[in-house]
Structures are given as structure tokens and as C-alpha cells.
Scaffold this active site. Sequence first.
Site, mmCIF file in Angstrom:
data_model
loop_
_atom_site.group_PDB
_atom_site.id
_atom_site.type_symbol
_atom_site.label_atom_id
_atom_site.label_comp_id
_atom_site.label_asym_id
_atom_site.label_seq_id
_atom_site.Cartn_x
_atom_site.Cartn_y
_atom_site.Cartn_z
ATOM 1 N N HIS A 44 28.492 -52.858 -27.732
ATOM 2 C CA HIS A 44 27.591 -53.414 -28.746
ATOM 3 C C HIS A 44 26.269 -53.779 -28.065
ATOM 4 C CE1 HIS A 44 30.849 -54.842 -31.853
ATOM 5 N NE2 HIS A 44 30.970 -53.577 -31.525
ATOM 6 N N GLU B 226 24.518 -56.369 -28.122
ATOM 7 C CA GLU B 226 24.495 -57.708 -27.510
ATOM 8 C C GLU B 226 25.144 -57.696 -26.126
ATOM 9 O OE1 GLU B 226 25.617 -56.811 -30.530
ATOM 10 O OE2 GLU B 226 25.924 -58.586 -31.794
ATOM 11 N N CYS C 101 29.541 -60.272 -33.578
ATOM 12 C CA CYS C 101 30.987 -60.363 -33.803
ATOM 13 C C CYS C 101 31.572 -61.367 -32.804
ATOM 14 C CB CYS C 101 31.635 -58.985 -33.631
ATOM 15 S SG CYS C 101 31.782 -58.458 -31.905
ATOM 16 N N CYS D 174 31.006 -60.505 -29.054
ATOM 17 C CA CYS D 174 29.642 -60.741 -28.567
ATOM 18 C C CYS D 174 29.313 -62.230 -28.561
ATOM 19 C CB CYS D 174 28.658 -59.964 -29.427
ATOM 20 S SG CYS D 174 28.901 -58.175 -29.303
#
Lengths: 147, 147
Positions: B51, B53, B81, B84
Site C-alpha cells: 500500500h 502508506e 487500513c 497501514c
Amino acid sequence: MLSVMRLALEEAMQAGARGEIPVGAVVTDAAGRVVAAAGNEVEQRQDPTAHAEMLVLRMAAQSLGNRRLEDCTLTVTLEPCAMCAQAAAHARIGRIVFGAYDPKSGGVEHGARIFRLAQTHHKAEIIGGLNERECADLLQGFFLERR
Amino acid sequence: MLSVMRLALEEAMQAGARGEIPVGAVVTDAAGRVVAAAGNEVEQRQDPTAHAEMLVLRMAAQSLGNRRLEDCTLTVTLEPCAMCAQAAAHARIGRIVFGAYDPKSGGVEHGARIFRLAQTHHKAEIIGGLNERECADLLQGFFLERR
């Protein structure tokens, strides 16, 4: 299952010897073959995300050429935190086997309880407490030495 | 803050153009300087943890030579999420600014609500909904196109 945990424990011990919190993890495929094994590398890499579980999930996905690990088992010496549990959910891991329970930072049976959230549609099989004593003793010994 | 979100949106758009879910993230330091910027790379890397992040948290820690990002801000186009959010907590991020809310998979204001858990001692400043409309439209457009 015990021999895989044995390998995870060896990774954990090697991590401890490097000055890392001694946690080790292994990903095995449906046939029980080891796809990835690693210990915690947070300090060494100065990477807050380099938990053993994250490393083996990434290595396994690379090795299998597939970011979905549906037929795989993640075996880890300590209950995964929310970051690692959610990463395993993103990977649709088939099963998680862990050793020691972690009331302080665990995210499977404690805290975020990732797989019990209504949001988490992927339901992995969860087996906690395998070789619990040995996994917990390893961590406790590490922290006692550092005091 | 808006110009940093603009950069995150550019990263998100570039991710979308690569066939990734269009999410972009930036880490800035205390002086507001950009330390790391990335878009989602899950498909490209076949890495379930890639991801935006996670990528920028890792890049920022590497770049600053410190796994603790206490004076830094994570700016991201979508509510992080649980993976992260917990990674940001591990990094002791000072502030999280996000665009669109994510009731389906968010772990800050929904689901695991990482920073509201008793377990999470690190309390980041959270600002949600910055440029919300534009961030959400980008995602919605992407999913509409794919139907």
C-alpha cells in the site's frame, strides 16, 4: 506443524542474537513446503514495518509470483500485531499458527482482533498457543537480559 | 497541507494509470519538506503489503535513518487500513491527514480504529476528510471504469 514452529523459533533466536525482539515467522505452502522464513529485522533495517510476518508474507508472494496466499500457512512465534494480521488478511492467508499470546500488542486474539471484525471478509483458520511456553520464554529471556 | 495532498493525489492518479487502486501517500517532516511520496504498488509488485502508506513509511525511515517518525506527517488520499494505521503507530507518526473516508476497509475511523484501542499508546493527531470529494471521486471513477 511442530517442525515448522521449530524453524520459526530458530529464526526468532537468530533475530534475538542480532539484537532484535526475538520473533520468527515461516510461510509454508499447501504441501507443507517452506516458502519463506525470516526473523524480525526492525532494528537492522531501521524499518518500523519489518516484522518477521511482513517479511515472510512479502517473500512468499514474490516467490510464488502471487499476492494471494490462500493455500498457505503463516507460522509465527508470537501472536501477530494488527499490522501483520491485516497484511495476512490482505494476502488471504489460509491459516495462521502462532506460539505465544500477546495481550499487549497482539491483533488476532487481542486489541483489533482483525479476523473478528465485520469488515474482514477473509476468514483465516487461527491456531494459537502452539509451543506457547517456549515461544514466550524466548521473549521473556530477551527482555529480562535488557533490563 | 493542501499542496501535500495535491502531491498525494498525483501519486494516486499515477497509480491508477498503472492499473493499481488509485491511492497515493506522502511523508513530510516537521518543516513540511517531502521525505517520501508513492502510490499503491500492490499489483505491480504482487505484494499484498505494498500500500502507498507502507511504501512511504519505509522510504521515510530509510531516508531519515530512523524508524521513528515522531515529527512527521503521513498524508494519504484514503483512510488507511488497519495494516497501514498500525504501521504508522509503530513508526510513532506525529500526524495522519487523509482524504476520503473508507467505511469498507478503513482502520482509523472504522473497523479496527487503531488509534482508539487501549493497546495503542501512541496517539497521532488525525485529520480526516481533507480534499475528501476529489480523493473519493478518483477512487469511484476507477472502480466504475472497471465494472
